[in-house]
Design a protein around this motif. Structure first.
Motif, PDB file in Angstrom:
ATOM      1  N   LEU A  58       2.779  -4.977  -6.480  1.00 37.83           N
ATOM      2  CA  LEU A  58       1.718  -3.762  -5.969  1.00 37.83           C
ATOM      3  C   LEU A  58       0.483  -4.065  -6.713  1.00 37.83           C
ATOM      4  N   VAL A  59      -1.099  -3.756  -6.348  1.00 39.40           N
ATOM      5  CA  VAL A  59      -2.642  -4.517  -6.449  1.00 39.40           C
ATOM      6  C   VAL A  59      -3.507  -2.862  -6.589  1.00 39.40           C
ATOM      7  N   PRO A  60      -2.381  -2.416  -7.579  1.00 38.76           N
ATOM      8  CA  PRO A  60      -3.315  -0.572  -7.804  1.00 38.76           C
ATOM      9  C   PRO A  60      -4.982  -0.564  -6.977  1.00 38.76           C
ATOM     10  N   LEU A  61      -5.322  -1.450  -7.811  1.00 35.93           N
ATOM     11  CA  LEU A  61      -6.925  -2.082  -7.455  1.00 35.93           C
ATOM     12  C   LEU A  61      -7.262  -1.357  -5.956  1.00 35.93           C
ATOM     13  N   LEU A  62      -6.382  -2.306  -4.947  1.00 37.32           N
ATOM     14  CA  LEU A  62      -6.444  -2.790  -3.742  1.00 37.32           C
ATOM     15  C   LEU A  62      -5.588  -1.708  -2.698  1.00 37.32           C
ATOM     16  N   PRO A 100      -8.221   0.616   7.209  1.00 36.24           N
ATOM     17  CA  PRO A 100      -9.441  -0.207   7.779  1.00 36.24           C
ATOM     18  C   PRO A 100      -9.456  -1.391   6.339  1.00 36.24           C
ATOM     19  N   ASN A 101     -10.516  -2.565   6.319  1.00 35.77           N
ATOM     20  CA  ASN A 101     -10.198  -3.645   5.632  1.00 35.77           C
ATOM     21  C   ASN A 101      -9.414  -4.096   5.230  1.00 35.77           C
ATOM     22  N   ALA A 102      -8.395  -4.415   5.760  1.00 34.44           N
ATOM     23  CA  ALA A 102      -7.253  -4.542   4.907  1.00 34.44           C
ATOM     24  C   ALA A 102      -6.789  -5.942   4.852  1.00 34.44           C
ATOM     25  N   VAL A 103      -7.257  -6.792   3.398  1.00 33.68           N
ATOM     26  CA  VAL A 103      -7.218  -8.062   2.887  1.00 33.68           C
ATOM     27  C   VAL A 103      -5.961  -7.983   2.028  1.00 33.68           C
ATOM     28  N   GLY A 163      -2.047  -0.110   2.082  1.00 33.80           N
ATOM     29  CA  GLY A 163      -2.041  -1.957   1.749  1.00 33.80           C
ATOM     30  C   GLY A 163      -1.853  -2.287   0.332  1.00 33.80           C
ATOM     31  N   ALA A 164      -1.004  -1.847  -0.070  1.00 33.33           N
ATOM     32  CA  ALA A 164      -1.002  -1.972  -1.498  1.00 33.33           C
ATOM     33  C   ALA A 164       0.132  -3.005  -2.206  1.00 33.33           C
ATOM     34  N   LEU A 165       0.482  -3.106  -1.631  1.00 33.46           N
ATOM     35  CA  LEU A 165       2.015  -4.507  -1.686  1.00 33.46           C
ATOM     36  C   LEU A 165       0.787  -5.535  -1.042  1.00 33.46           C
TER      37      LEU A 165
END
Lengths: 542, 314
Positions: free
Chosen positions: A405-409, A205-208, A386-388
């Motif tokens: 990798l963006v751990p917040l996302l 969900p909410n993939a950005v 959706g981390a990458l």
């Protein structure tokens, strides 16, 4: 006119094949969706393994090649024999531009000059030469603008999220407002397709994706250029088109005009996808022809057909491309300047590491990684959390849109190794789950000025409980905290065990702080870099 | 136990004459007569010791059936045409033998009993911590539930609604409406170690109905009591076929797993929690969530004071 056109024609056959190839691309794209028990196979990267530019660019930049990319030798042979039919019949980005070109033609007709050869079409050869020169020194730009890579990345990080946003926001608005007449509820109609897409098409969900707006803008801009000249990208810019154009130097299948029949009406040039002819009925440039067959279809006197010829035959005539020494030299010089542009930074020289540049597990050491990564976005599409995310400036100009990798996302799922399995160039190496679970991609550390048990003397354990390491890379020590009123409370304060932490980022992802987590994963101690190991005593898996 | 001994005593005398033996040994109540209704049952495996994984599956089914039968059967709770939500703990991407999630055979047996009792629809779902698709799959619960025709629901935070929980700590919060709008929620937790709460059983399992529960951990007992009061539990089934004794609630190491081969079911959530934490070797009053539940009168910690049926299954 319309009634005289044959039901079955070469151009129609081409359109059907082109549509099927495009649909195959869409189907394979949607099939790249992590789900339990799904193992990706070669079909996930099909369009990349038949792409000779990905093969050549990777071979030049990395000085080695995954075997599977040799499949594109077939495309090269097909091009030597048939010309640039890949562009006209198979390329899915070509299909997008063909549709857009057709749309603009309807919308804005009767501009004959739009399909006449222009010398500026040589631009793509200059770009290709410049980028391949850079590839010799390890800059992978040729592949970053490869059409299949460009399309895949645009779809994965921009088009798909945009579509998902429309579906999610729209259906949620209907669901919440619940409009309707009498007993009929609009949500009854909108919910089933939403639920279907949520469970079967969307990855999460909410993939950005960070900077997805820019990628979308670039994609839409290249499509909008069809208003100026149909298939602008394919004619003027496409590096793969240029490469195939070189292989289509003297194809075996050539356009043959019957001089006795041709009255130079110039209808053959209208709708020519590649703008491959210099003048009415003459000056056919094999390297620019996509084999779209529109000319054969359009000729009212049936004086135009395709004929076989041996490469050493001079008939039917081919007009050669004349790039010129100055343009060649200029391209190489441009490549050299471009390279300097990318390499004059501390990070590119290898003297610093970017803390927020966390590469997926199995990614090679940075230089080697950049020499292979085409930034196609396949790993970002397949990442179940959706981390990458596409890098913007974190990896320098050279590494734009490469995965980080963006751990917040999102976080790296402990029981997932999909990114390495789908990577077409093995910039991310395929690893077994056991191997992957030992790879450190970074190291977590606490910001004790924010972390709730440290800063505010209350228990919180969200990072610790989510830590997937069986014996936990996060552990507690119990301390007595003195509150404002002097009362004592036992509070569990968390710590990171650097021997156990693999940097998956789930701790940062689940931290109650959503503005700036109190536990952060940074690239320190990543397995792939022997020089980036500040915390000693941690055994290396290599 | 002391804070509840009077209430326990009253409950005891209202039921049957019982004998309270104080001390570290369990309190013994007189066994219930066959026709008396029990409010809690403990079904314990008394067959061959050290069963293998395959045998444990069959044991889990038998224990669950017996525990529910001991309460008077599922028809005591399920009416014809009801929509039932079975709420296991499916928090983690872990296999059943890790005891991080509820045993899939316990869940599937409950689904079967609900359908046999005339339920129209049985739904299964949890707000997972690890990725839902993965946790549902590795826990074995999705496959087990689907095989019986239950609906496996992937909860959707965008469809959550805000409810006033009217709690001491929790006020208005987003909750998954499909769960609380069903006719009956059957809470089916697994007994686990928990690094902050020390132990987690039934009450803490209700955290899965709330969308954002991260801040709960700053005062777990109060938040959990709040959500338990809001959920008005009617039946809970405690899975102690396998229990996780350390590195909870996530687990992942077989060395931390024990197999008491026990299922407890009942109507008193605090009593079941007390029973669960005892299996982990704790005194109920030493566990914050259980003590708070008893203090808030959500039930009694002294489960032996209830009409209790202990069943040896073999």
């Amino acid at each position: 006119m319309k009634s005289r056109r044959p039901v079955w024609s070469a151009a129609r056959a081409r359109r059907i094949v082109q549509s099927l190839a495009f649909l195959a691309f869409v189907a394979l794209f949607l099939n790249v969706r992590p789900r339990p028990d799904w193992q990706p196979d070669w079909s996930a990267k099909l369009f990349f393994i038949i792409d000779p530019l990905v093969m050549l660019g990777t071979a030049l930049a990395a000085h080695s090649l995954p075997m599977i990319l040799l499949a594109s030798v077939g495309t090269i042979f097909a091009t030597i024999v048939l010309g640039r039919v890949f562009c006209g019949w198979l390329c899915p980005l070509g299909a997008v531009h063909a549709i857009a070109g057709r749309f603009f033609r309807r919308f804005w007709p009767n501009r004959k000059r739009r399909d006449a050869w222009s010398r500026w079409q040589l631009t793509k050869y200059c770009l290709l030469i410049g980028m391949l020169f850079m590839a010799l020194f390890g800059v992978h730009g040729a592949c970053v603008f490869d059409p299949l890579v460009f399309l895949y990345r645009s779809c994965a990080t921009a088009v798909m999220p945009a579509g998902q946003w429309i579906v999610e926001e729209g259906s949620t608005a209907v669901y919440k407002a619940d409009p309707g007449i009498g007993s009929f509820r609009v949500a009854k109609v909108t919910e089933p397709p939403y639920q279907f897409l949520r469970l079967n098409v969307f990855v999460l969900p909410n993939a950005v994706f960070l900077g997805g707006g820019w990628i979308l803008l670039l994609f839409v801009a290249t499509i909008a250029l069809n208003a100026y000249r149909p298939r602008f990208w394919c004619r003027y810019l496409c590096p793969l088109g240029a490469l195939l154009g070189i292989f289509a130097w003297r194809p075996w299948l050539r356009r043959k005009v019957d001089k006795a029949v041709c009255n130079q009406c110039d209808l053959c040039r209208i709708g020519c996808h590649g703008a491959s002819c210099e003048s009415p009925g003459e000056g056919w440039k094999a390297a620019e022809c996509f084999g779209c067959m529109n000319c054969v279809d359009h000729c009212p006197r049936k004086g135009l057909k395709l004929a076989w010829a041996a490469p050493w035959n001079n008939e039917p005539k081919i007009q050669p491309l004349d790039l010129g020494k100055r343009a060649m030299f200029g391209s190489v010089l441009g490549g050299a300047v471009g390279m300097c542009l990318m390499r004059i930074s501390p990070q590119a020289r290898g003297s610093t590491f970017n803390a927020t540049l966390i590469r997926p597990p199995g990614a090679r050491a940075e230089r080697d990684f950049l020499q292979r990564c085409t930034a196609c976005g396949l790993c970002m599409k397949v990442c179940p959390r959706g981390a990458l995310q596409p890098a913007i400036a974190e990896a320098g100009l050279e590494g734009v849109w490469t995965p980080r990798l963006v751990p917040l996302l999102g976080y790296c799922d402990y029981t997932c190794n999909l990114c390495g399995q789908v990577c077409p160039t093995e910039a991310i190496q395929p690893l077994s789950l056991e191997e992957k679970q030992k790879i450190r991609i970074g190291l977590a550390s606490f910001d004790v000025n924010r972390c709730i048990p440290y800063a505010y003397g209350r228990d919180c354990m969200v990072c610790e409980e989510h830590c997937p390491i069986p014996d936990k890379a996060i552990y507690f020590t119990e301390v007595d905290v003195v509150h404002r009123d002097g009362s004592l409370q036992k509070v569990k304060q968390p710590h990171v065990d650097p021997e156990k932490c693999i940097g998956c980022g789930i701790c940062e992802n689940v931290c109650p702080y959503r503005d700036g987590p109190a536990i952060r994963v940074m690239s320190a101690n990543e397995s792939r870099h022997p020089d980036n190991q500040p915390v000693q005593g941690v055994p290396s898996p290599y | 136990m002391h804070c509840c001994s009077r209430r326990g005593f009253l409950a005891q005398s209202a039921a049957t004459a019982g004998v309270l033996t104080l001390g570290s040994k369990p309190l013994l109540a007189a066994p219930l007569a066959a026709d008396q209704q029990a409010d809690m049952t403990i079904a314990k495996w008394a067959g061959a010791a050290n069963p293998d994984a395959k045998e444990i599956e069959a044991i889990a089914v038998k224990l669950t059936e017996q525990a529910i039968a001991g309460l008077g059967g599922m028809q005591r709770f399920v009416k014809k045409g009801d929509v039932i939500w079975v709420k296991p703990n499916i928090g983690w991407d872990r296999t059943p033998e890790m005891a991080s999630n509820t045993n899939p055979h316990v869940v599937s047996t409950i689904i079967r009993l609900c359908l046999e009792a005339g339920a129209k629809t049985v739904k299964v779902g949890d707000n997972t911590c690890h990725a839902a698709e993965k946790s549902y799959h590795s826990s074995g619960i999705a496959a087990a539930a689907k095989a019986l025709g239950a609906e496996v629901v992937f909860l959707d935070p965008s469809r959550a609604k805000r409810f006033d929980v009217k709690g001491e700590n929790l006020k208005e919060t987003a909750i998954f409406p499909e769960i609380i709008e069903s006719d009956l929620v059957i809470n089916v937790p697994v007994v686990k170690h928990h690094s902050i709460a020390t132990a987690t059983v039934c009450m803490k399992n209700y955290m899965g109905v709330v969308v954002n529960r991260k801040a709960f951990h700053q005062d777990l007992p109060t938040c959990i009591a709040d959500i338990t009061r809001f959920m008005k539990p009617r039946i809970c089934v405690v899975d102690a076929v396998r229990i996780l004794t350390d590195h909870g609630p996530t687990g992942g190491d077989l060395a931390d797993v024990k197999t008491p081969l026990t299922i407890a079911a009942g109507t008193d959530i605090v009593a079941l929690d007390a029973f669960g934490v005892e299996l982990l070797g704790h005194k109920p009053e030493s566990i914050g969530t259980v003590a708070k539940g008893a203090k808030e009168k959500l039930g009694t910690m002294d489960y032996r004071s209830l009409p209790l049926r202990e069943i040896a299954v073999s």
